[in-house]
Design an enzyme around this catalytic site. Structure first.
Site, short mmCIF file in Angstrom:
data_model
loop_
_atom_site.label_atom_id
_atom_site.label_comp_id
_atom_site.label_asym_id
_atom_site.label_seq_id
_atom_site.Cartn_x
_atom_site.Cartn_y
_atom_site.Cartn_z
N HIS A 51 111.69 71.10 -42.42
CA HIS A 51 111.42 71.54 -43.79
C HIS A 51 112.49 71.06 -44.75
CE1 HIS A 51 108.06 73.95 -42.54
NE2 HIS A 51 108.79 74.62 -41.69
N GLU A 156 107.36 80.31 -31.83
CA GLU A 156 107.02 80.86 -33.15
C GLU A 156 105.52 80.88 -33.38
OE1 GLU A 156 109.00 78.49 -36.19
OE2 GLU A 156 108.53 76.61 -35.18
N ALA A 181 110.00 83.65 -39.24
CA ALA A 181 109.01 83.57 -40.32
C ALA A 181 107.65 83.19 -39.74
CB ALA A 181 109.45 82.55 -41.36
C1 3PY Z 1 110.90 80.24 -38.96
O1 3PY Z 1 111.43 81.31 -39.26
O2 3PY Z 1 109.70 80.08 -38.73
C2 3PY Z 1 111.75 79.06 -38.85
O3 3PY Z 1 111.28 78.03 -38.43
C3 3PY Z 1 113.17 79.17 -39.31
O4 3PY Z 1 113.57 78.03 -39.96
MG MG Z 2 109.22 77.99 -38.28
#
Ligand code: 3PY
Ligand code: MG
Length: 273
Positions: A51, A156, A181
């Site tokens: 990002h 994630e 996140a």
């Molecule tokens: C997230 O919190 O999804 C991340 O990738 C942190 O940069």
């Molecule tokens: Mg992330």
């Protein structure tokens, strides 16, 4: 390879149980900005190619500047861009973080770009990293690089949680790294951005416990000091706390506020400006 000097002993320190905080470099390419973060005492800085603004050329400029301060350079690559993982370690990254690893197969492909045979198929070209790490003997580098260069798979997403046990069994994968996140968005099926929410933090802690039980390292991004402390208590060892533009913004606001409130500018420079 003998034990590498700081900051190329990051793997040894993390495996020894040390909590290492990393700043997150996302908005600025100027190596001087990273050098300031390093000089301020961050033991590691993560350059974000997912990002953030970084590319291989900005890494090649900035990494030697932070290494000069004894700060460990870490790189987060874009989603699925494992070729950049190879280039990042060639330019001196001590660890690579790969986002959105959803399966053991993703993890295996990632590892294959970070580790030499027999763990992976990293191609030879480490001149820059050897110079930075102070290693001149190619044989010594080949023998030690797999241990010293860390591969972290970001957990994630729902598929990643479902495949966690398989991901943790991938040889050569050194650890997992929580993106709170995206994890929160996944856990709420897109309803909420809630990195600090209880459900997100508890899920993260369960991932850390499984990683530690599997003999792997756990890392996490933290959006607050409270979350970072909670992560350390949950067994996370590599913890991201402090994003470059936010650090600058908050210091600027605090300086302006201090002048407005009591007439004393708290951060007027270090005397050498
Ligand atoms: C997230 O919190 O999804 C991340 O990738 C942190 O940069
Ligand atoms: Mg992330």
């Amino acid at each position: 390879m003998d034990r590498l000097a700081r900051p190329y002993d990051l793997a040894v320190r993390l495996r020894g149980g040390e909590v290492v905080l990393t700043a997150w470099s996302t908005a600025f390419t100027a190596p001087g900005v990273m050098a300031e973060l390093a000089a301020a005492g961050y033991p590691a800085i993560t350059f974000d190619m997912q990002h953030g603004i970084h590319n291989i050329a900005t890494l090649a400029d900035a990494i030697p500047r932070v290494v000069a301060h004894g700060t460990a350079p870490i790189v987060r690559v874009p989603v699925g861009d494992f070729a950049s993982a190879s280039r990042a370690v060639d330019y001196g990254a001590t660890a690579v973080i790969a986002p959105m690893i959803d399966s053991a197969e993703d993890a295996r492909r990632f590892v294959s770009h970070v580790k030499y045979l027999p763990l992976g198929q990293r191609s030879w070209g480490p001149a820059a990293s050897m110079r930075l790490a102070g290693v001149s003997d190619p044989a010594a580098w080949l023998a030690g690089a797999n241990d010293a260069t860390l591969a972290f798979a970001m957990i994630e997403s729902r598929p990643a949680l479902d495949a966690l046990d398989d991901i943790l069994r991938v040889p050569g994968l050194d650890g997992v790294f929580i993106g709170p996140a995206d994890l929160s968005i996944a856990l709420t099926n897109g309803a909420r951005f809630a990195p600090s929410a209880e459900e997100t933090q508890e899920t993260a802690a369960r991932v850390a416990a499984k990683a530690v039980a599997a003999g792997k390292l756990a890392g996490a991004f933290a959006v607050s000091t409270a979350d970072a402390k909670r992560a350390a208590a949950a067994g996370f060892r590599l913890i991201a706390l402090g994003v470059d533009f936010a650090l600058l913004h908050e210091a600027a606001r605090a300086t302006l506020a201090s002048f407005a409130s009591d007439g004393t500018a708290a951060k007027g420079g270090r005397g050498g400006y």
